[in-house]
Write a protein that holds these residues in place. Structure first.
Motif, PDB file in Angstrom:
ATOM      1  N   ASP A 106      70.364  43.392  45.594  1.00 59.36           N
ATOM      2  CA  ASP A 106      71.102  42.267  46.261  1.00 59.36           C
ATOM      3  C   ASP A 106      70.864  41.121  45.060  1.00 59.36           C
ATOM      4  N   GLY A 107      71.891  40.301  44.954  1.00 64.12           N
ATOM      5  CA  GLY A 107      72.032  39.136  44.151  1.00 64.12           C
ATOM      6  C   GLY A 107      72.264  39.542  42.704  1.00 64.12           C
ATOM      7  N   ARG A 108      73.046  40.860  42.601  1.00 61.55           N
ATOM      8  CA  ARG A 108      73.430  41.221  41.265  1.00 61.55           C
ATOM      9  C   ARG A 108      74.865  41.377  41.314  1.00 61.55           C
ATOM     10  N   GLU A 109      75.629  41.088  40.363  1.00 60.82           N
ATOM     11  CA  GLU A 109      77.096  41.118  40.390  1.00 60.82           C
ATOM     12  C   GLU A 109      77.553  42.433  39.920  1.00 60.82           C
ATOM     13  N   GLY A 110      78.768  42.701  39.995  1.00 56.22           N
ATOM     14  CA  GLY A 110      79.587  43.754  39.780  1.00 56.22           C
ATOM     15  C   GLY A 110      79.935  43.770  38.406  1.00 56.22           C
ATOM     16  N   VAL A 111      80.606  44.587  37.733  1.00 52.15           N
ATOM     17  CA  VAL A 111      80.992  44.730  36.372  1.00 52.15           C
ATOM     18  C   VAL A 111      82.440  45.114  36.503  1.00 52.15           C
ATOM     19  N   GLY A 112      83.477  44.533  35.607  1.00 50.02           N
ATOM     20  CA  GLY A 112      84.910  44.957  35.458  1.00 50.02           C
ATOM     21  C   GLY A 112      85.598  44.781  36.802  1.00 50.02           C
ATOM     22  N   GLU A 113      86.457  45.827  37.200  1.00 50.49           N
ATOM     23  CA  GLU A 113      87.238  45.770  38.250  1.00 50.49           C
ATOM     24  C   GLU A 113      86.915  46.706  39.356  1.00 50.49           C
ATOM     25  N   VAL A 114      85.731  47.359  39.166  1.00 48.93           N
ATOM     26  CA  VAL A 114      85.141  48.497  40.228  1.00 48.93           C
ATOM     27  C   VAL A 114      84.700  47.623  41.321  1.00 48.93           C
ATOM     28  N   PRO A 115      85.203  47.929  42.795  1.00 47.76           N
ATOM     29  CA  PRO A 115      84.748  47.369  43.848  1.00 47.76           C
ATOM     30  C   PRO A 115      83.259  47.484  43.913  1.00 47.76           C
ATOM     31  N   VAL A 116      82.488  46.315  44.393  1.00 48.66           N
ATOM     32  CA  VAL A 116      81.040  46.680  44.393  1.00 48.66           C
ATOM     33  C   VAL A 116      80.540  46.392  45.775  1.00 48.66           C
ATOM     34  N   ILE A 117      79.377  46.779  46.049  1.00 48.34           N
ATOM     35  CA  ILE A 117      78.670  46.284  47.251  1.00 48.34           C
ATOM     36  C   ILE A 117      77.260  46.371  46.986  1.00 48.34           C
ATOM     37  N   SER A 118      76.535  45.498  47.838  1.00 50.53           N
ATOM     38  CA  SER A 118      75.208  45.386  47.658  1.00 50.53           C
ATOM     39  C   SER A 118      74.345  46.126  48.649  1.00 50.53           C
ATOM     40  N   VAL A 119      73.209  46.691  48.261  1.00 53.18           N
ATOM     41  CA  VAL A 119      72.418  47.731  48.772  1.00 53.18           C
ATOM     42  C   VAL A 119      71.948  47.339  50.141  1.00 53.18           C
ATOM     43  N   SER A 120      71.965  46.044  50.509  1.00 54.95           N
ATOM     44  CA  SER A 120      71.466  45.581  51.857  1.00 54.95           C
ATOM     45  C   SER A 120      72.675  45.926  52.795  1.00 54.95           C
ATOM     46  N   ASP A 121      73.656  45.739  52.197  1.00 58.83           N
ATOM     47  CA  ASP A 121      75.049  45.746  53.087  1.00 58.83           C
ATOM     48  C   ASP A 121      75.451  47.397  53.555  1.00 58.83           C
ATOM     49  N   ILE A 122      74.584  48.310  53.065  1.00 62.41           N
ATOM     50  CA  ILE A 122      74.995  49.567  53.436  1.00 62.41           C
ATOM     51  C   ILE A 122      74.294  49.779  54.804  1.00 62.41           C
ATOM     52  N   GLN A 123      75.325  50.671  55.563  1.00 63.81           N
ATOM     53  CA  GLN A 123      75.287  50.632  57.097  1.00 63.81           C
ATOM     54  C   GLN A 123      74.064  51.488  57.362  1.00 63.81           C
ATOM     55  N   ARG A 124      73.061  51.351  58.407  1.00 67.60           N
ATOM     56  CA  ARG A 124      72.047  51.857  58.734  1.00 67.60           C
ATOM     57  C   ARG A 124      72.304  52.593  60.166  1.00 67.60           C
ATOM     58  N   GLU A 125      73.210  52.230  60.886  1.00 64.06           N
ATOM     59  CA  GLU A 125      73.196  52.718  62.317  1.00 64.06           C
ATOM     60  C   GLU A 125      73.853  54.035  62.556  1.00 64.06           C
ATOM     61  N   THR A 126      73.835  54.740  63.412  1.00 64.07           N
ATOM     62  CA  THR A 126      74.419  56.081  63.860  1.00 64.07           C
ATOM     63  C   THR A 126      75.946  55.646  64.023  1.00 64.07           C
ATOM     64  N   PRO A 127      76.680  56.061  63.016  1.00 63.79           N
ATOM     65  CA  PRO A 127      78.277  56.016  63.211  1.00 63.79           C
ATOM     66  C   PRO A 127      79.013  56.491  64.507  1.00 63.79           C
TER      67      PRO A 127
END
Length: 486
Positions: A106-127
């Motif tokens: 969290d709070g870190r930025e991506g690098v280059g053109e690769v899509p980025v996601i913060s660790v706190s945005d990783i889903q936790r509930e049963t899909p």
């Protein structure tokens, strides 16, 4: 059962059993499965397909383990990224690996053109939907980038068959069982941290506790709190623990053994540590190209301090001379390894792959010798060998002698160009906390134990010795410093 289905099997067999924990959270097998399934579904929604690469630029934490198994569940590959890398270094790895997604703190930025996601945005509930796990032993599981101390880092390709073979070998050699609990202190961007400290205990029904950043003053508090049965670390860590004040007397009764690897350790350190803390310190040897381990001293049985032990079950080790022929016991030459653990190759580098894998044998670049019992001793790197006046000198022999001085915590020996001798020996030592290194005592020790041509022409005392990201002594930095000084 494969690693893409392991968490399902654990949850079905022991849903309430402990799986993985860190200082912020603790997951049972059932809870870990929910998290893995949710993250796997999210990766798919983000466009990650089988064969794609997911980059994890994360500190040691539960989410790293969740994402590891989530990626494998959908047939994707994981490339761990050292959080300490500079932006150009990260960009190089992302571009070389062809990463489809980057996960950051969290709070870190991506690098280059690769899509980025913060660790706190990783889903936790049963899909709402969950595709069956992809099971393919030939699928690429890990893309581990070498430290790059001798050049641009290369991507070591490890498939699921490599991981299956290595963990089976480790299970037999180190006698892992469902009662084992690992205290993880090595970085998860390194293959040792993943294979030895996570996959191996989870495979046999054990559990993992992810420790906070290593601190010698609080380390044994973690041992007493979490009651692990084993852990793996580098010689630097054991040196710091061995140097703790005599009044430090922790309860280590839960620990079956500890593994010492990633860099050579002196026989004196191993013996002192084991005698003081009361559990075996098992020195082992391996490299990323061999999926972590190729030799280890036994947990039960004859351990030979100063050696890295016997080949893992299912692996062969030979010592080759300059002509490529096998050498007899006691002779020093290049260590070569063969087994199902040997990497698929370097990503996008067929020529470099062919240079190190010949007829199934991995040429390690390390110099070693086998004794009459088959125990391997690592003498040094072939590129580190010092040639002084035509005499071959292996740095580890000198390092082992200097490590005998009670004021020395760590030592590194390098060769420096010399007009007369071609190369001369230069040593760097780091003092133990609260100690002062006496250079006259060092000289006397060398005179007593080393032939004249092996003795350092100079010994420099440094407050700390430079290290690579995985805790190995950075001899390239020391050699460069010596050249500048001259």
């Amino acid at each position: 059962m494969t690693f893409s289905t392991l968490i399902d099997h654990r949850a079905a067999g022991d849903p309430a059993g402990a799986a993985v924990a860190d200082s912020a959270q603790s997951l049972t097998n059932a809870e870990l499965l929910v998290r893995v399934r949710a993250a796997a579904a999210q990766l798919t929604e983000l466009g990650v397909l089988p064969g794609d690469v997911v980059a994890l630029k994360l500190a040691n934490r539960v989410e790293f383990v969740v994402l590891l198994f989530a990626a494998w569940r959908i047939g994707a590959t994981v490339t761990p990224v050292n959080p300490a890398l500079t932006e150009p270094e990260v960009l190089r790895q992302l571009e070389d690996s062809g990463a489809r997604l980057l996960v950051v703190e969290d709070g870190r930025e991506g690098v280059g053109e690769v899509p980025v996601i913060s660790v706190s945005d990783i889903q936790r509930e049963t899909p709402t939907s969950d595709a069956p796990p992809v099971v393919d032993p030939t699928a690429l599981a890990l893309l581990i980038y070498t430290s790059g101390t001798t050049g641009v880092p290369k991507g070591v390709m490890l498939d699921h068959a490599n991981l299956d073979a290595m963990t089976a070998m480790g299970r037999e050699a180190l006698q892992f069982s469902g009662s084992d609990r690992c205290l993880l202190i090595l970085p998860l961007f390194h293959v040792n941290g993943i294979v030895v400290s996570v996959l191996s205990p989870l495979l046999v029904g054990g559990s993992v506790v992810i420790a906070d950043r290593f601190n010698p003053q609080s380390f044994f508090d973690a041992i007493e709190e979490h009651r692990p049965t084993f852990f793996s670390a580098v010689p630097t860590i054991y040196s710091m623990l061995a140097a703790l004040p005599d009044e430090v007397k922790p309860d280590t009764s839960s620990v079956r053994f500890a593994v010492c690897g990633a860099a050579p350790a002196s026989a004196d350190l191993l013996s002192r540590f084991e005698q003081r803390y009361g559990f075996p310190l098992v020195e082992a040897y391996g490299l990323s190209e061999g999926t972590c381990g190729s030799a280890t001293n036994p947990v039960d049985g004859l351990r030979k301090p100063g050696t890295v032990g016997l080949p893992f079950p299912g692996q062969e080790i030979r010592i080759l001379g300059v002509d490529g022929d096998s050498l007899p016991h006691g002779a020093a030459g290049e260590v070569v390894v063969r087994g199902a653990n040997v990497m698929r190759g370097y990503l996008g580098r067929p020529d470099e792959t062919a240079a190190v894998i010949k007829d199934g044998w991995l040429h390690t670049g390390d110099v070693g010798r086998l004794d009459e019992d088959g125990y391997l001793t690592i003498v040094g790197r072939s590129k580190e060998m010092i040639i002084r006046g035509g005499e071959n000198i292996y740095p580890k022999e000198i390092e082992d002698v200097l490590a005998l001085d009670p004021t020395v915590l760590e030592v590194a020996v390098v060769g420096v160009p010399d007009e007369k001798w071609g190369e001369v020996v230069v040593a760097y030592v780091q003092p133990r906390p609260g100690s002062t290194v006496d250079l006259e005592s060092i000289a006397a020790l060398c005179e007593q134990r080393l032939s004249g041509y092996k003795r350092p022409s100079a010994v420099h005392v440094l407050e700390t010795l430079p290290k690579s990201a995985v805790g190995k002594l950075d001899k390239l930095a020391l050699r460069t410093a010596a050249l500048v000084a001259n």
